[in-house]
Design an enzyme around this catalytic site. Sequence first.
Site, PDB file in Angstrom:
ATOM      1  N   ASP A  20      40.620  43.239  44.410  1.00 20.82           N
ATOM      2  CA  ASP A  20      41.568  43.374  43.294  1.00 20.82           C
ATOM      3  C   ASP A  20      42.017  42.010  42.778  1.00 20.82           C
ATOM      4  O   ASP A  20      42.061  41.039  43.534  1.00 20.82           O
ATOM      5  CB  ASP A  20      42.778  44.201  43.770  1.00 20.82           C
ATOM      6  CG  ASP A  20      43.558  44.785  42.611  1.00 20.82           C
ATOM      7  OD1 ASP A  20      43.055  44.749  41.462  1.00 20.82           O
ATOM      8  OD2 ASP A  20      44.673  45.285  42.843  1.00 20.82           O
ATOM      9  N   HIS A  37      36.102  39.618  35.784  1.00 16.11           N
ATOM     10  CA  HIS A  37      35.132  40.499  36.448  1.00 16.11           C
ATOM     11  C   HIS A  37      33.848  39.737  36.784  1.00 16.11           C
ATOM     12  O   HIS A  37      33.245  39.953  37.830  1.00 16.11           O
ATOM     13  CB  HIS A  37      34.830  41.716  35.576  1.00 16.11           C
ATOM     14  CG  HIS A  37      36.020  42.627  35.415  1.00 16.11           C
ATOM     15  ND1 HIS A  37      36.748  43.086  36.493  1.00 16.11           N
ATOM     16  CD2 HIS A  37      36.623  43.148  34.315  1.00 16.11           C
ATOM     17  CE1 HIS A  37      37.747  43.849  36.068  1.00 16.11           C
ATOM     18  NE2 HIS A  37      37.695  43.899  34.746  1.00 16.11           N
ATOM     19  N   LEU A 131      22.922  43.865  57.876  1.00 20.27           N
ATOM     20  CA  LEU A 131      24.177  44.332  57.280  1.00 20.27           C
ATOM     21  C   LEU A 131      23.940  45.510  56.325  1.00 20.27           C
ATOM     22  O   LEU A 131      22.974  45.502  55.567  1.00 20.27           O
ATOM     23  CB  LEU A 131      24.799  43.155  56.494  1.00 20.27           C
ATOM     24  CG  LEU A 131      25.984  43.464  55.590  1.00 20.27           C
ATOM     25  CD1 LEU A 131      27.227  43.810  56.417  1.00 20.27           C
ATOM     26  CD2 LEU A 131      26.293  42.268  54.682  1.00 20.27           C
TER      27      LEU A 131
HETATM   28  C1  IPE Z   1      41.492  49.442  42.977  1.00 23.76           C
HETATM   29  O1  IPE Z   1      42.059  48.502  42.130  1.00 23.76           O
HETATM   30  C2  IPE Z   1      40.089  49.764  42.558  1.00 23.76           C
HETATM   31  C3  IPE Z   1      39.088  48.726  42.781  1.00 23.76           C
HETATM   32  C4  IPE Z   1      39.322  47.551  43.318  1.00 23.76           C
HETATM   33  C5  IPE Z   1      37.749  49.051  42.362  1.00 23.76           C
HETATM   34  P1  IPE Z   1      42.940  48.938  40.863  1.00 23.76           P
HETATM   35  O2  IPE Z   1      43.334  47.689  40.186  1.00 23.76           O
HETATM   36  O3  IPE Z   1      42.208  49.948  40.073  1.00 23.76           O
HETATM   37  O4  IPE Z   1      44.178  49.634  41.556  1.00 23.76           O
HETATM   38  P2  IPE Z   1      45.642  49.902  41.011  1.00 23.76           P
HETATM   39  O5  IPE Z   1      45.503  50.529  39.647  1.00 23.76           O
HETATM   40  O6  IPE Z   1      46.328  48.557  40.929  1.00 23.76           O
HETATM   41  O7  IPE Z   1      46.280  50.785  42.017  1.00 23.76           O
HETATM   42  C1  IPE Z   2      39.657  44.630  40.302  1.00 23.61           C
HETATM   43  O1  IPE Z   2      40.369  43.769  39.469  1.00 23.61           O
HETATM   44  C2  IPE Z   2      38.389  45.139  39.655  1.00 23.61           C
HETATM   45  C3  IPE Z   2      38.406  46.583  39.364  1.00 23.61           C
HETATM   46  C4  IPE Z   2      39.392  47.388  39.613  1.00 23.61           C
HETATM   47  C5  IPE Z   2      37.211  47.135  38.741  1.00 23.61           C
HETATM   48  P1  IPE Z   2      41.363  44.313  38.353  1.00 23.61           P
HETATM   49  O2  IPE Z   2      40.614  44.454  37.073  1.00 23.61           O
HETATM   50  O3  IPE Z   2      42.054  45.532  38.807  1.00 23.61           O
HETATM   51  O4  IPE Z   2      42.368  43.100  38.259  1.00 23.61           O
HETATM   52  P2  IPE Z   2      43.947  43.164  38.002  1.00 23.61           P
HETATM   53  O5  IPE Z   2      44.533  44.093  39.011  1.00 23.61           O
HETATM   54  O6  IPE Z   2      44.136  43.650  36.600  1.00 23.61           O
HETATM   55  O7  IPE Z   2      44.393  41.752  38.190  1.00 23.61           O
HETATM   56 MG    MG Z   3      43.792  45.806  39.813  1.00 25.12          MG
END
Ligand code: IPE
Ligand code: IPE
Ligand code: MG
Length: 238
Positions: A20, A37, A131
């Site tokens: 995240d 990303h 792995l």
């Molecule tokens: C969880 O992260 C999903 C992934 C890392 C793929 P999100 O960014 O979607 O989670 P929330 O919305 O903060 O709970």
């Molecule tokens: C995690 O990073 C990637 C996915 C959930 C696909 P985020 O896109 O959720 O990044 P934040 O939480 O907005 O910083």
């Molecule tokens: Mg996120």
Amino acid sequence: MGKPSRLPESGPAHVGIIMDGNGRWARLRGLPRSRGHQEGLQAARGIVQSAAELGLSYLTLYVFSTENWKRTSDEVGFIMGLVRQYLKKEIDFCKSNFIRVRHAGNRKGLDEDILNDLDDVCRETEHFSGLQVILALNYGGRDEIIRAIGKVTERGLPLSEENLTLCLDNPDIPEPDLIIRTAGEFRTSNFLLWQGAYSEYHISSKLWPDWTGSDLEEAINIYNMRERRFGAVYEDVR
Ligand code: IPE
Ligand code: IPE
Ligand code: MG
């Protein structure tokens, strides 16, 4: 569910990562979320390599949740583009490092071409014994449990913990010993709800694109110092 198979001093066999913070990483730099990303994908590549070098058996990466479809179609499209790129590009790296790739999540909703690439990479690496990298893509813990209950019913099995476990997406994979969440959020966001019942959690404030192998090693070292009790008294499970 029986006594623990792993004691705290032995390393984890299975690590799950809620990757995240890509969006925040980009925002901090005045860049579009898509750049976050992109960097996140580079970090994932590095972590797979480090996990293989460390001799980890299973690494589950939370790539895209069943809730992430709520994002703009531009962002979803961009992430799916990166998934396509990863599936095509990483196959040689996986082959030369004996890495087996697998999928967890709902096939329904994923584009046909992604499913084909996913199936190809899973099939071409299925005989590798190094792995195992499990890509949690269009994955939701609730969705997996509901689909597992469906399979239990379809197979005419009585509903029990054992039978439900047998009907999960990858029933042969042991439960995650350690679940890491980056970017400082204290929630599961629907990741491995069933399998993670007794996982140890490690929350890191670092944003995912900044993660490197040394962060993974540090998380594992901290895990190694923990006491896992599984509801029992520690002296009794040693
Ligand atoms: C969880 O992260 C999903 C992934 C890392 C793929 P999100 O960014 O979607 O989670 P929330 O919305 O903060 O709970
Ligand atoms: C995690 O990073 C990637 C996915 C959930 C696909 P985020 O896109 O959720 O990044 P934040 O939480 O907005 O910083
Ligand atoms: Mg996120």
